[in-house]
Scaffold this motif. Sequence first.
Motif, PDB file in Angstrom:
ATOM      1  N   TYR A   3       2.057   5.197  -3.019  1.00 27.74           N
ATOM      2  CA  TYR A   3       2.040   6.511  -2.370  1.00 27.74           C
ATOM      3  C   TYR A   3       3.430   7.137  -2.393  1.00 27.74           C
ATOM      4  O   TYR A   3       3.582   8.327  -2.672  1.00 27.74           O
ATOM      5  N   HIS A   4       4.440   6.319  -2.144  1.00 25.19           N
ATOM      6  CA  HIS A   4       5.822   6.811  -2.146  1.00 25.19           C
ATOM      7  C   HIS A   4       6.213   7.306  -3.540  1.00 25.19           C
ATOM      8  O   HIS A   4       6.814   8.379  -3.674  1.00 25.19           O
TER       9      HIS A   4
ATOM     10  N   GLN B 279       4.558  10.616  -4.247  1.00 23.98           N
ATOM     11  CA  GLN B 279       5.213  11.703  -3.514  1.00 23.98           C
ATOM     12  C   GLN B 279       6.550  12.077  -4.160  1.00 23.98           C
ATOM     13  O   GLN B 279       6.911  13.254  -4.216  1.00 23.98           O
TER      14      GLN B 279
ATOM     15  N   GLN C 134       0.815  -1.211   0.000  1.00 21.09           N
ATOM     16  CA  GLN C 134       0.000   0.000   0.000  1.00 21.09           C
ATOM     17  C   GLN C 134       0.849   1.261   0.000  1.00 21.09           C
ATOM     18  O   GLN C 134       0.441   2.290  -0.547  1.00 21.09           O
TER      19      GLN C 134
END
Length: 136
Positions: free
Chosen positions: A63-64, A67, A59
Amino acid sequence: MNAIQPSRPPLQPIQKRRVIPRPKRHLRQRSYQVMALESTAKIAVNLVVTAVAASALAQLLPYHSLQQEKLREISTEVKLMEAHVNGLQTEFSRNFDPQQTRSIMQQQGYRFDPSQRRVVVMNKDRQEDAQTQSSP
Protein backbone atom coordinates in the motif's frame (compact mmCIF):
# COMPACT_ATOMS: atom_id res chain seq x y z
CA MET A 1 -5.60 7.07 90.53
CA ASN A 2 -2.99 9.64 90.80
CA ALA A 3 -0.46 7.11 91.90
CA ILE A 4 3.00 7.34 90.55
CA GLN A 5 3.60 4.74 88.01
CA PRO A 6 6.96 3.17 87.43
CA SER A 7 8.99 4.74 84.63
CA ARG A 8 9.90 1.37 83.11
CA PRO A 9 7.80 -1.65 82.75
CA PRO A 10 8.67 -4.50 85.01
CA LEU A 11 11.28 -6.85 83.70
CA GLN A 12 9.90 -9.95 82.25
CA PRO A 13 11.86 -12.66 80.68
CA ILE A 14 11.87 -12.40 76.87
CA GLN A 15 10.29 -15.41 75.41
CA LYS A 16 12.03 -16.78 72.39
CA ARG A 17 9.75 -17.72 69.64
CA ARG A 18 10.01 -21.20 68.58
CA VAL A 19 11.37 -21.35 65.04
CA ILE A 20 9.63 -23.86 62.93
CA PRO A 21 11.93 -25.15 60.26
CA ARG A 22 10.45 -24.71 56.81
CA PRO A 23 11.30 -26.79 53.86
CA LYS A 24 13.33 -24.20 51.92
CA ARG A 25 14.00 -26.35 48.92
CA HIS A 26 10.37 -26.75 48.13
CA LEU A 27 9.78 -22.98 48.24
CA ARG A 28 12.82 -22.26 46.10
CA GLN A 29 11.79 -24.81 43.53
CA ARG A 30 8.30 -23.39 43.51
CA SER A 31 9.57 -19.81 43.08
CA TYR A 32 11.83 -20.94 40.22
CA GLN A 33 8.89 -22.64 38.59
CA VAL A 34 6.76 -19.49 38.93
CA MET A 35 9.59 -17.36 37.51
CA ALA A 36 10.06 -19.80 34.62
CA LEU A 37 6.34 -19.80 33.89
CA GLU A 38 6.22 -16.00 34.03
CA SER A 39 9.23 -15.67 31.69
CA THR A 40 7.71 -18.18 29.28
CA ALA A 41 4.44 -16.22 29.27
CA LYS A 42 6.32 -12.95 28.59
CA ILE A 43 8.24 -14.53 25.71
CA ALA A 44 5.05 -15.97 24.24
CA VAL A 45 3.27 -12.61 24.42
CA ASN A 46 6.27 -10.87 22.84
CA LEU A 47 6.33 -13.42 20.02
CA VAL A 48 2.61 -12.88 19.37
CA VAL A 49 3.09 -9.10 19.32
CA THR A 50 6.05 -9.49 16.94
CA ALA A 51 4.03 -11.73 14.62
CA VAL A 52 1.15 -9.23 14.56
CA ALA A 53 3.54 -6.35 13.83
CA ALA A 54 5.24 -8.29 11.02
CA SER A 55 1.87 -9.17 9.50
CA ALA A 56 0.77 -5.53 9.64
CA LEU A 57 3.99 -4.40 7.96
CA ALA A 58 3.63 -7.04 5.26
CA GLN A 59 0.17 -5.68 4.46
CA LEU A 60 1.18 -2.01 4.63
CA LEU A 61 4.32 -2.12 2.46
CA PRO A 62 2.51 -2.72 -0.88
CA TYR A 63 0.00 0.00 0.00
CA HIS A 64 2.85 2.37 0.86
CA SER A 65 4.64 1.73 -2.45
CA LEU A 66 1.38 2.26 -4.36
CA GLN A 67 0.82 5.57 -2.58
CA GLN A 68 4.40 6.65 -3.33
CA GLU A 69 3.87 5.89 -7.03
CA LYS A 70 0.65 7.93 -7.06
CA LEU A 71 2.47 10.78 -5.31
CA ARG A 72 5.21 10.74 -7.98
CA GLU A 73 2.60 10.87 -10.76
CA ILE A 74 0.79 13.77 -9.12
CA SER A 75 4.06 15.63 -8.56
CA THR A 76 4.91 15.24 -12.25
CA GLU A 77 1.48 16.53 -13.26
CA VAL A 78 1.81 19.47 -10.88
CA LYS A 79 5.16 20.43 -12.43
CA LEU A 80 3.66 20.28 -15.92
CA MET A 81 0.67 22.37 -14.87
CA GLU A 82 2.93 24.92 -13.15
CA ALA A 83 4.89 25.34 -16.39
CA HIS A 84 1.63 25.71 -18.34
CA VAL A 85 0.24 28.23 -15.85
CA ASN A 86 3.46 30.26 -15.94
CA GLY A 87 3.24 30.41 -19.74
CA LEU A 88 -0.38 31.52 -19.58
CA GLN A 89 0.43 34.19 -16.99
CA THR A 90 3.23 35.52 -19.17
CA GLU A 91 0.92 35.64 -22.19
CA PHE A 92 -1.82 37.28 -20.13
CA SER A 93 0.49 40.01 -18.84
CA ARG A 94 1.81 40.53 -22.38
CA ASN A 95 -1.71 40.84 -23.82
CA PHE A 96 -2.64 43.57 -21.35
CA ASP A 97 0.61 45.50 -21.66
CA PRO A 98 -0.12 48.79 -23.46
CA GLN A 99 3.39 48.93 -24.94
CA GLN A 100 2.85 45.57 -26.69
CA THR A 101 -0.47 46.49 -28.29
CA ARG A 102 0.87 47.11 -31.81
CA SER A 103 2.93 43.95 -31.96
CA ILE A 104 -0.02 41.88 -30.71
CA MET A 105 -2.32 43.41 -33.30
CA GLN A 106 0.19 42.60 -36.04
CA GLN A 107 0.53 39.00 -34.89
CA GLN A 108 -3.17 38.32 -34.56
CA GLY A 109 -4.57 40.43 -37.40
CA TYR A 110 -1.77 40.20 -39.97
CA ARG A 111 -1.90 43.96 -40.36
CA PHE A 112 1.30 45.89 -40.53
CA ASP A 113 2.27 49.40 -39.74
CA PRO A 114 2.44 51.47 -42.95
CA SER A 115 5.99 52.46 -42.14
CA GLN A 116 7.09 48.82 -42.19
CA ARG A 117 7.94 46.83 -45.27
CA ARG A 118 6.82 43.30 -45.76
CA VAL A 119 9.59 40.77 -46.20
CA VAL A 120 8.90 37.42 -47.84
CA VAL A 121 11.57 34.75 -47.52
CA MET A 122 11.62 32.13 -50.22
CA ASN A 123 13.53 28.88 -50.38
CA LYS A 124 16.02 28.68 -53.30
CA ASP A 125 15.33 24.99 -53.90
CA ARG A 126 11.65 25.66 -54.35
CA GLN A 127 12.38 28.50 -56.76
CA GLU A 128 14.56 26.30 -58.94
CA ASP A 129 11.96 23.51 -58.91
CA ALA A 130 9.24 25.98 -59.88
CA GLN A 131 11.36 27.35 -62.75
CA THR A 132 12.21 23.90 -64.11
CA GLN A 133 8.60 22.81 -64.09
CA SER A 134 7.29 25.94 -65.81
CA SER A 135 10.02 26.15 -68.53
CA PRO A 136 9.21 23.20 -70.85
